[in-house]
Design a protein around this motif. Structure first.
Motif, mmCIF file in Angstrom:
data_model
loop_
_atom_site.group_PDB
_atom_site.id
_atom_site.type_symbol
_atom_site.label_atom_id
_atom_site.label_comp_id
_atom_site.label_asym_id
_atom_site.label_seq_id
_atom_site.Cartn_x
_atom_site.Cartn_y
_atom_site.Cartn_z
ATOM 1 N N ASP A 243 79.654 71.208 67.293
ATOM 2 C CA ASP A 243 79.761 70.829 65.871
ATOM 3 C C ASP A 243 80.691 69.633 65.642
ATOM 4 O OD1 ASP A 243 77.938 72.628 64.653
ATOM 5 O OD2 ASP A 243 79.389 74.243 65.013
ATOM 6 N N GLN A 244 80.803 68.776 66.636
ATOM 7 C CA GLN A 244 81.614 67.565 66.456
ATOM 8 C C GLN A 244 81.063 66.781 65.272
ATOM 9 O OE1 GLN A 244 82.586 64.945 69.758
ATOM 10 N NE2 GLN A 244 81.597 66.355 71.164
ATOM 11 N N SER A 245 81.945 66.156 64.535
ATOM 12 C CA SER A 245 81.532 65.385 63.359
ATOM 13 C C SER A 245 80.535 64.281 63.737
ATOM 14 C CB SER A 245 82.775 64.805 62.692
ATOM 15 O OG SER A 245 82.423 63.847 61.760
ATOM 16 N N THR B 89 77.099 54.099 66.616
ATOM 17 C CA THR B 89 76.853 55.131 67.628
ATOM 18 C C THR B 89 78.159 55.839 67.972
ATOM 19 O OG1 THR B 89 77.192 53.440 69.326
ATOM 20 C CG2 THR B 89 74.893 53.955 68.767
ATOM 21 N N CYS B 90 78.024 56.997 68.591
ATOM 22 C CA CYS B 90 79.183 57.634 69.219
ATOM 23 C C CYS B 90 78.729 58.310 70.505
ATOM 24 C CB CYS B 90 79.842 58.662 68.311
ATOM 25 S SG CYS B 90 81.338 59.347 69.076
ATOM 26 N N PRO B 91 79.250 57.843 71.646
ATOM 27 C CA PRO B 91 78.890 58.523 72.905
ATOM 28 C C PRO B 91 79.648 59.840 72.977
ATOM 29 C CG PRO B 91 80.512 56.800 73.338
ATOM 30 C CD PRO B 91 80.233 56.772 71.859
ATOM 31 N N MET B 92 78.957 60.879 73.441
ATOM 32 C CA MET B 92 79.624 62.197 73.543
ATOM 33 C C MET B 92 79.315 62.856 74.875
ATOM 34 S SD MET B 92 78.861 63.766 69.787
ATOM 35 C CE MET B 92 77.354 62.864 69.501
ATOM 36 N N GLU B 93 80.382 63.205 75.593
ATOM 37 C CA GLU B 93 80.154 64.050 76.773
ATOM 38 C C GLU B 93 80.654 65.465 76.498
ATOM 39 O OE1 GLU B 93 81.985 62.109 80.083
ATOM 40 O OE2 GLU B 93 83.982 62.234 79.213
ATOM 41 N N GLY B 94 81.287 65.624 75.350
ATOM 42 C CA GLY B 94 81.728 66.959 74.938
ATOM 43 C C GLY B 94 80.536 67.751 74.439
ATOM 44 N N SER B 95 79.849 68.410 75.365
ATOM 45 C CA SER B 95 78.655 69.174 74.982
ATOM 46 C C SER B 95 78.362 70.233 76.038
ATOM 47 C CB SER B 95 77.449 68.237 74.861
ATOM 48 O OG SER B 95 77.104 67.714 76.125
ATOM 49 N N ASN C 208 73.639 62.830 80.928
ATOM 50 C CA ASN C 208 74.662 61.795 81.105
ATOM 51 C C ASN C 208 75.570 61.757 79.872
ATOM 52 O OD1 ASN C 208 75.130 58.515 80.517
ATOM 53 N ND2 ASN C 208 75.628 59.195 82.592
ATOM 54 N N MET C 209 74.976 61.624 78.714
ATOM 55 C CA MET C 209 75.733 61.719 77.463
ATOM 56 C C MET C 209 74.773 61.863 76.289
ATOM 57 S SD MET C 209 77.184 57.854 76.815
ATOM 58 C CE MET C 209 77.569 57.337 78.483
ATOM 59 N N VAL C 210 75.329 62.330 75.180
ATOM 60 C CA VAL C 210 74.566 62.425 73.927
ATOM 61 C C VAL C 210 75.136 61.329 73.033
ATOM 62 C CG1 VAL C 210 74.020 63.882 71.947
ATOM 63 C CG2 VAL C 210 74.336 64.925 74.202
ATOM 64 N N GLU D 247 92.713 51.737 64.291
ATOM 65 C CA GLU D 247 92.597 50.510 65.081
ATOM 66 C C GLU D 247 92.203 50.858 66.502
ATOM 67 O OE1 GLU D 247 93.215 47.090 64.202
ATOM 68 O OE2 GLU D 247 92.890 48.072 62.257
ATOM 69 N N ARG D 248 91.524 49.926 67.153
ATOM 70 C CA ARG D 248 91.146 50.151 68.542
ATOM 71 C C ARG D 248 92.393 50.195 69.419
ATOM 72 N NH1 ARG D 248 85.729 48.716 70.568
ATOM 73 N NH2 ARG D 248 85.308 46.997 69.192
ATOM 74 N N PHE D 249 92.484 51.171 70.287
ATOM 75 C CA PHE D 249 93.619 51.224 71.216
ATOM 76 C C PHE D 249 93.131 50.882 72.614
ATOM 77 C CE2 PHE D 249 95.482 53.884 74.602
ATOM 78 C CZ PHE D 249 96.662 53.164 74.773
ATOM 79 N N ARG D 250 93.752 49.909 73.227
ATOM 80 C CA ARG D 250 93.457 49.582 74.621
ATOM 81 C C ARG D 250 94.767 49.387 75.375
ATOM 82 N NH1 ARG D 250 89.264 51.313 73.241
ATOM 83 N NH2 ARG D 250 87.172 50.504 73.607
ATOM 84 N N ILE D 251 94.777 49.791 76.649
ATOM 85 C CA ILE D 251 95.906 49.543 77.543
ATOM 86 C C ILE D 251 96.099 48.021 77.606
ATOM 87 C CG2 ILE D 251 96.648 49.791 79.990
ATOM 88 C CD1 ILE D 251 96.225 52.509 78.538
ATOM 89 N N TYR E 168 82.002 44.729 67.245
ATOM 90 C CA TYR E 168 81.612 45.633 66.148
ATOM 91 C C TYR E 168 81.524 47.086 66.595
ATOM 92 C CZ TYR E 168 79.022 47.485 62.175
ATOM 93 O OH TYR E 168 78.634 48.240 61.094
ATOM 94 N N ARG E 169 81.047 47.297 67.847
ATOM 95 C CA ARG E 169 80.819 48.672 68.304
ATOM 96 C C ARG E 169 82.103 49.483 68.335
ATOM 97 N NH1 ARG E 169 82.014 52.201 71.372
ATOM 98 N NH2 ARG E 169 83.498 50.792 72.356
ATOM 99 N N ARG E 170 82.078 50.618 67.704
ATOM 100 C CA ARG E 170 83.171 51.578 67.769
ATOM 101 C C ARG E 170 82.554 52.956 67.944
ATOM 102 N NH1 ARG E 170 88.238 50.658 65.825
ATOM 103 N NH2 ARG E 170 88.571 52.458 67.185
ATOM 104 N N ALA E 171 83.362 53.867 68.460
ATOM 105 C CA ALA E 171 82.902 55.252 68.496
ATOM 106 C C ALA E 171 83.059 55.781 67.075
ATOM 107 C CB ALA E 171 83.737 56.053 69.479
ATOM 108 N N VAL E 172 81.941 55.958 66.388
ATOM 109 C CA VAL E 172 81.965 56.356 64.975
ATOM 110 C C VAL E 172 81.827 57.871 64.883
ATOM 111 C CG1 VAL E 172 80.689 56.213 62.796
ATOM 112 C CG2 VAL E 172 81.176 54.135 64.110
ATOM 113 N N ARG E 173 82.788 58.503 64.212
ATOM 114 C CA ARG E 173 82.792 59.974 64.143
ATOM 115 C C ARG E 173 82.187 60.494 62.849
ATOM 116 N NH1 ARG E 173 86.766 58.341 67.751
ATOM 117 N NH2 ARG E 173 86.316 59.324 69.772
ATOM 118 N N THR E 174 82.078 59.655 61.823
ATOM 119 C CA THR E 174 81.418 60.095 60.586
ATOM 120 C C THR E 174 80.419 59.036 60.148
ATOM 121 O OG1 THR E 174 83.546 61.067 59.991
ATOM 122 C CG2 THR E 174 81.830 61.144 58.315
#
Ligand SMILES: Cc1cc2nc3c(=O)[nH]c(=O)nc-3n(C[C@H](O)[C@H](O)[C@H](O)COP(=O)(O)O)c2cc1C
Length: 243
Positions: free
Chosen positions: A69-71, A190-196, A214-216, A230-234, A12-18
């Protein structure tokens, strides 16, 4: 509130941007998930972390701007800032020693079991030796010492200042993931963010020089369009190596 299984939460977990502003989240559940995050494993059980649960809207607004100001920040209901507190190593050693004293008592060395002796020496001798440094110089001396010993037998090599930072961030990252999976189990996103701008966040939270961000993590409930595709994985075969 029914919870997802671990496998379901991982899926279920995804990096949710909105996040959906019409769907509030329960602050106490976020707190529970932070409490669960503290059950994550940490290097030598040093727990060199802290979790800043941001619920104050003014503080949140500042962090949003520090996250450019990331979404995922702007639309988050609440935030969690995962902080590495490597600077607290002496305090954490003492906490571990106090715990050991509680478990084993305060016996003389001659009456201590092998396990007790090892555990107490680990925190009173080995951990101070590993964590102590002076302007990065002692770290390099330790590194060279272990490099020479390492020519003859396997040794621990992560002893320089930069290595110890990695050690501390690794454990904080595990706690962050435990938090995000805990949230997913409740159907929270949730969305992990190191862009800060970590320096500005440090100042805002009145963190000391030795603390590191570490992260926000933005928290809320997803809007369907908040998951970017869709989730992208190698391909798994490319990253799975069976020896
Ligand atoms: C340490 C770390 C930092 C990240 N920083 C950001 C970020 O600043 N902004 C963002 O939108 N996503 C960020 N992400 C999310 C990743 O882009 C995302 O996890 C990846 O694309 C995989 O998508 P998924 O988590 O939905 O599977 C970060 C993820 C991690 C683990």
């Amino acid at each position: 509130m029914t919870q997802k299984t671990v496998s379901d939460a991982i899926q279920y977990r995804r990096a949710v941007r909105t996040f959906d502003p019409c769907k509030p989240i329960d602050t106490t559940i976020v707190r529970t998930c932070i409490e669960q995050a503290t059950l994550a494993p940490s290097s030598s059980n040093m727990q060199l972390w802290a979790f800043y649960h941001i619920v104050n809207q003014e503080v949140k607004a500042k962090i949003v701007s520090y996250c450019f100001d990331q979404s995922a920040a702007k639309t988050a209901n609440e935030m969690v800032v995962v902080v590495v507190r490597k600077d607290l190593w002496r305090k954490r050693i003492q906490s571990n020693l106090n715990y050991l004293k509680k478990v084993y008592g305060d016996k003389p060395l001659s009456e201590q079991s092998g396990r007790e002796k090892f555990a107490k020496a680990y925190y009173s001798k080995l951990m101070p030796f590993t964590y102590f440094d002076f302007l990065g110089i002692f770290g390099w001396i330790k590194y060279l010492l272990f490099f020479i010993i390492g020519l003859f037998r396997p040794v621990y090599r992560e002893v320089r200042h930069k290595d110890m930072r990695v050690v501390a961030h690794k454990s904080a990252g595990l706690a962050a993931q435990t938090f995000m999976l805990g949230m997913a189990a409740y159907g929270y996103d949730t969305c992990p963010m190191e862009g800060s701008d970590t320096l500005r966040i440090k100042r805002l939270l009145k963190l000391p020089y030795g603390a590191e961000i570490n992260m926000v993590i933005g928290c809320g409930i997803r809007k369907p369009e908040g998951v970017y595709g869709e989730r992208f994985r190698i391909p798994f075969d490319e990253v799975y190596k069976k020896w």
